[in-house]
Design a protein around this motif. Structure first.
Motif, PDB file in Angstrom:
ATOM      1  N   ILE A  82      45.504  22.668  26.176  1.00  0.00           N
ATOM      2  CA  ILE A  82      44.138  23.109  26.494  1.00  0.00           C
ATOM      3  C   ILE A  82      43.417  22.033  27.285  1.00  0.00           C
ATOM      4  O   ILE A  82      42.721  22.312  28.275  1.00  0.00           O
ATOM      5  CB  ILE A  82      43.376  23.449  25.194  1.00  0.00           C
ATOM      6  N   ASN A  83      43.577  20.778  26.867  1.00  0.00           N
ATOM      7  CA  ASN A  83      42.971  19.656  27.578  1.00  0.00           C
ATOM      8  C   ASN A  83      43.516  19.536  29.000  1.00  0.00           C
ATOM      9  O   ASN A  83      42.753  19.371  29.970  1.00  0.00           O
ATOM     10  CB  ASN A  83      43.224  18.373  26.799  1.00  0.00           C
ATOM     11  N   LEU A  84      44.836  19.637  29.146  1.00  0.00           N
ATOM     12  CA  LEU A  84      45.452  19.533  30.479  1.00  0.00           C
ATOM     13  C   LEU A  84      45.036  20.696  31.368  1.00  0.00           C
ATOM     14  O   LEU A  84      44.840  20.518  32.581  1.00  0.00           O
ATOM     15  CB  LEU A  84      46.981  19.508  30.338  1.00  0.00           C
ATOM     16  N   PHE A  85      44.912  21.874  30.759  1.00  0.00           N
ATOM     17  CA  PHE A  85      44.577  23.077  31.531  1.00  0.00           C
ATOM     18  C   PHE A  85      43.193  22.972  32.159  1.00  0.00           C
ATOM     19  O   PHE A  85      43.026  23.171  33.370  1.00  0.00           O
ATOM     20  CB  PHE A  85      44.667  24.297  30.613  1.00  0.00           C
ATOM     21  N   PHE A  86      42.197  22.665  31.359  1.00  0.00           N
ATOM     22  CA  PHE A  86      40.829  22.657  31.872  1.00  0.00           C
ATOM     23  C   PHE A  86      40.543  21.442  32.750  1.00  0.00           C
ATOM     24  O   PHE A  86      39.612  21.464  33.555  1.00  0.00           O
ATOM     25  CB  PHE A  86      39.829  22.750  30.718  1.00  0.00           C
ATOM     26  N   LYS A  87      41.347  20.389  32.609  1.00  0.00           N
ATOM     27  CA  LYS A  87      41.207  19.242  33.502  1.00  0.00           C
ATOM     28  C   LYS A  87      42.096  19.371  34.742  1.00  0.00           C
ATOM     29  O   LYS A  87      42.094  18.480  35.595  1.00  0.00           O
ATOM     30  CB  LYS A  87      41.540  17.952  32.751  1.00  0.00           C
ATOM     31  N   LYS A  88      42.851  20.458  34.809  1.00  0.00           N
ATOM     32  CA  LYS A  88      43.709  20.779  35.964  1.00  0.00           C
ATOM     33  C   LYS A  88      44.687  19.646  36.275  1.00  0.00           C
ATOM     34  O   LYS A  88      44.907  19.276  37.437  1.00  0.00           O
ATOM     35  CB  LYS A  88      42.854  21.090  37.197  1.00  0.00           C
ATOM     36  N   ARG A  89      45.259  19.105  35.240  1.00  0.00           N
ATOM     37  CA  ARG A  89      46.189  18.001  35.391  1.00  0.00           C
ATOM     38  C   ARG A  89      47.506  18.478  35.997  1.00  0.00           C
ATOM     39  O   ARG A  89      47.982  19.575  35.707  1.00  0.00           O
ATOM     40  CB  ARG A  89      46.465  17.343  34.040  1.00  0.00           C
ATOM     41  N   VAL A  90      48.094  17.627  36.805  1.00  0.00           N
ATOM     42  CA  VAL A  90      49.359  17.955  37.455  1.00  0.00           C
ATOM     43  C   VAL A  90      50.491  18.079  36.420  1.00  0.00           C
ATOM     44  O   VAL A  90      51.523  18.703  36.677  1.00  0.00           O
ATOM     45  CB  VAL A  90      49.701  16.874  38.511  1.00  0.00           C
ATOM     46  N   THR A  91      50.289  17.491  35.260  1.00  0.00           N
ATOM     47  CA  THR A  91      51.302  17.544  34.200  1.00  0.00           C
ATOM     48  C   THR A  91      51.294  18.865  33.431  1.00  0.00           C
ATOM     49  O   THR A  91      52.210  19.134  32.645  1.00  0.00           O
ATOM     50  CB  THR A  91      51.077  16.400  33.198  1.00  0.00           C
ATOM     51  N   PHE A  92      50.269  19.692  33.642  1.00  0.00           N
ATOM     52  CA  PHE A  92      50.136  20.911  32.840  1.00  0.00           C
ATOM     53  C   PHE A  92      51.324  21.856  32.971  1.00  0.00           C
ATOM     54  O   PHE A  92      51.868  22.295  31.938  1.00  0.00           O
ATOM     55  CB  PHE A  92      48.843  21.653  33.189  1.00  0.00           C
ATOM     56  N   PRO A  93      51.761  22.243  34.183  1.00  0.00           N
ATOM     57  CA  PRO A  93      52.859  23.220  34.282  1.00  0.00           C
ATOM     58  C   PRO A  93      54.114  22.783  33.544  1.00  0.00           C
ATOM     59  O   PRO A  93      54.742  23.590  32.847  1.00  0.00           O
ATOM     60  CB  PRO A  93      53.093  23.334  35.792  1.00  0.00           C
ATOM     61  N   ARG A  94      54.492  21.511  33.671  1.00  0.00           N
ATOM     62  CA  ARG A  94      55.717  21.054  33.014  1.00  0.00           C
ATOM     63  C   ARG A  94      55.585  21.104  31.489  1.00  0.00           C
ATOM     64  O   ARG A  94      56.497  21.572  30.803  1.00  0.00           O
ATOM     65  CB  ARG A  94      56.058  19.632  33.455  1.00  0.00           C
ATOM     66  N   PHE A  95      54.437  20.641  30.990  1.00  0.00           N
ATOM     67  CA  PHE A  95      54.255  20.679  29.541  1.00  0.00           C
ATOM     68  C   PHE A  95      54.120  22.109  29.028  1.00  0.00           C
ATOM     69  O   PHE A  95      54.530  22.424  27.910  1.00  0.00           O
ATOM     70  CB  PHE A  95      53.028  19.854  29.140  1.00  0.00           C
ATOM     71  N   PHE A  96      53.549  22.975  29.846  1.00  0.00           N
ATOM     72  CA  PHE A  96      53.436  24.378  29.457  1.00  0.00           C
ATOM     73  C   PHE A  96      54.824  24.995  29.317  1.00  0.00           C
ATOM     74  O   PHE A  96      55.092  25.741  28.369  1.00  0.00           O
ATOM     75  CB  PHE A  96      52.622  25.144  30.508  1.00  0.00           C
ATOM     76  N   ILE A  97      55.712  24.699  30.255  1.00  0.00           N
ATOM     77  CA  ILE A  97      57.079  25.232  30.199  1.00  0.00           C
ATOM     78  C   ILE A  97      57.808  24.697  28.960  1.00  0.00           C
ATOM     79  O   ILE A  97      58.513  25.435  28.273  1.00  0.00           O
ATOM     80  CB  ILE A  97      57.841  24.868  31.489  1.00  0.00           C
ATOM     81  N   ILE A  98      57.632  23.403  28.674  1.00  0.00           N
ATOM     82  CA  ILE A  98      58.250  22.825  27.481  1.00  0.00           C
ATOM     83  C   ILE A  98      57.754  23.535  26.227  1.00  0.00           C
ATOM     84  O   ILE A  98      58.530  23.863  25.310  1.00  0.00           O
ATOM     85  CB  ILE A  98      57.950  21.317  27.384  1.00  0.00           C
ATOM     86  N   CYS A  99      56.444  23.802  26.197  1.00  0.00           N
ATOM     87  CA  CYS A  99      55.847  24.472  25.049  1.00  0.00           C
ATOM     88  C   CYS A  99      56.394  25.887  24.898  1.00  0.00           C
ATOM     89  O   CYS A  99      56.667  26.351  23.784  1.00  0.00           O
ATOM     90  CB  CYS A  99      54.328  24.498  25.221  1.00  0.00           C
ATOM     91  N   GLN A 100      56.575  26.586  26.017  1.00  0.00           N
ATOM     92  CA  GLN A 100      57.120  27.939  25.966  1.00  0.00           C
ATOM     93  C   GLN A 100      58.569  27.946  25.496  1.00  0.00           C
ATOM     94  O   GLN A 100      58.989  28.819  24.725  1.00  0.00           O
ATOM     95  CB  GLN A 100      57.015  28.595  27.346  1.00  0.00           C
ATOM     96  N   LEU A 101      59.350  26.974  25.950  1.00  0.00           N
ATOM     97  CA  LEU A 101      60.742  26.876  25.488  1.00  0.00           C
ATOM     98  C   LEU A 101      60.789  26.604  23.985  1.00  0.00           C
ATOM     99  O   LEU A 101      61.635  27.147  23.260  1.00  0.00           O
ATOM    100  CB  LEU A 101      61.462  25.761  26.251  1.00  0.00           C
TER     101      LEU A 101
END
Length: 298
Positions: A82-101
């Protein structure tokens, strides 16, 4: 000539991703509380994990702990996302994929555990398979969206160190795992005391039906009651004008041995109860008291 602006910002399909991110921690917290707290509070955990219990399920404890830890890791990741998403961090997509896996792994593990341990309960395995298919399908769709979406590439471009992000996620995960596991231990400890207190009350209630009872010419049992995890016995000495215990140093040892040789008392102290015998004269003056616990009957 019309200029086409590349998709950017937390709108479009990313809006629904954001809604899911906000809802996910709430669902995980609700699931953890509903699934694990009653398991420890109502005594089911002891019945299922105790090899001497008729309800014992081999391997259930290890599977439950493993699933609990993985769910807590997923909760930590979802909060950090949530923090990465609203701050539009470049790390968000990779961590999101890890979370989904990780979520897909949980769905698969949960489906396996449900089928393996609870296949005898109606159509529960079929429901688990349905949830498994839906969960995996949604997870795959989200991962593909993160990999293919141009809006994702254009939106999450705020610099952020992967090392720093990983460190923060790890610390948050450790805090959640330790915190929730400690909470479950606290719940289990308190529930054990509650169940022991309830059992002692049933024992004292049964004994009180025959009170007062004269044991012999010297002693009468007048009262039995419970406070916390201690069972109290109050005796009256019938023919004593002085305190017979004041000069008898062996009385504590003799009475302790006698109590530990009593099958009922021995069973009670073995499950964590404490026993207290108090003695008074016929005028109600306290003469002596003896406390017994499991260490005395070891």
């Amino acid at each position: 000539m019309r200029v086409i602006t590349p998709p950017r910002g937390l709108s479009g399909w990313l809006f629904f991703v954001g809604c899911g991110l906000v809802i996910t921690p709430l669902n995980l917290i609700s699931g953890l509380i509903q699934n694990y707290v009653p398991l420890f509070r109502n005594g089911s955990w002891e019945l299922i994990t105790n090899p001497e219990s008729e309800h014992y399920i081999s391997g259930f404890a290890l599977s439950a702990y493993f699933e609990l830890i993985v769910n807590l890791l997923l909760l930590a990741m979802s909060l950090y996302l949530i923090n990465l998403f609203f701050k539009k961090r470049v790390t968000f997509p990779r961590f999101f994929i890890i979370c989904q896996l990780l979520a897909i792994f949980i769905y698969v593990a949960d489906g396996f555990i449900s089928t393996y341990y609870f296949s005898h309960i109606g159509d529960h395995p079929n429901m688990s398979l349905k949830l498994l298919v839906i969960g995996v399908a949604f997870g795959v769709v989200r991962i593909l969206y993160m990999l293919k979406s141009q809006r994702v590439k254009n939106t999450f471009n705020q610099e952020h160190s992967y090392k720093a992000a990983s460190k923060t996620a790890a610390i948050l995960s450790i805090v959640l795992v330790i915190g929730f596991c400690s909470y479950l231990m606290f719940v289990n400890k308190n529930s054990s005391k509650y169940r022991l207190n309830h059992y002692l009350k049933s024992v004292s209630s049964e004994i009180r039906q025959d009170l007062p009872v004269t044991l012999n010419q010297e002693m009468r049992l007048d009262e039995v009651y419970v406070s916390g995890t201690t069972l109290y016995f109050r005796y009256t000495l019938l023919n004593s004008t002085t305190n017979p215990f004041s000069e008898n140093d062996e009385f504590q040892t003799v009475m302790t041995q006698a109590a530990c040789n009593n099958p009922m008392i021995k069973q009670l102290v073995n499950i964590g109860a404490k026993i207290k015998y108090s003695y008074t004269d016929t005028s109600g003056v306290d003469l002596t008291a003896i406390r017994i616990d499991s260490s005395d009957c070891a």
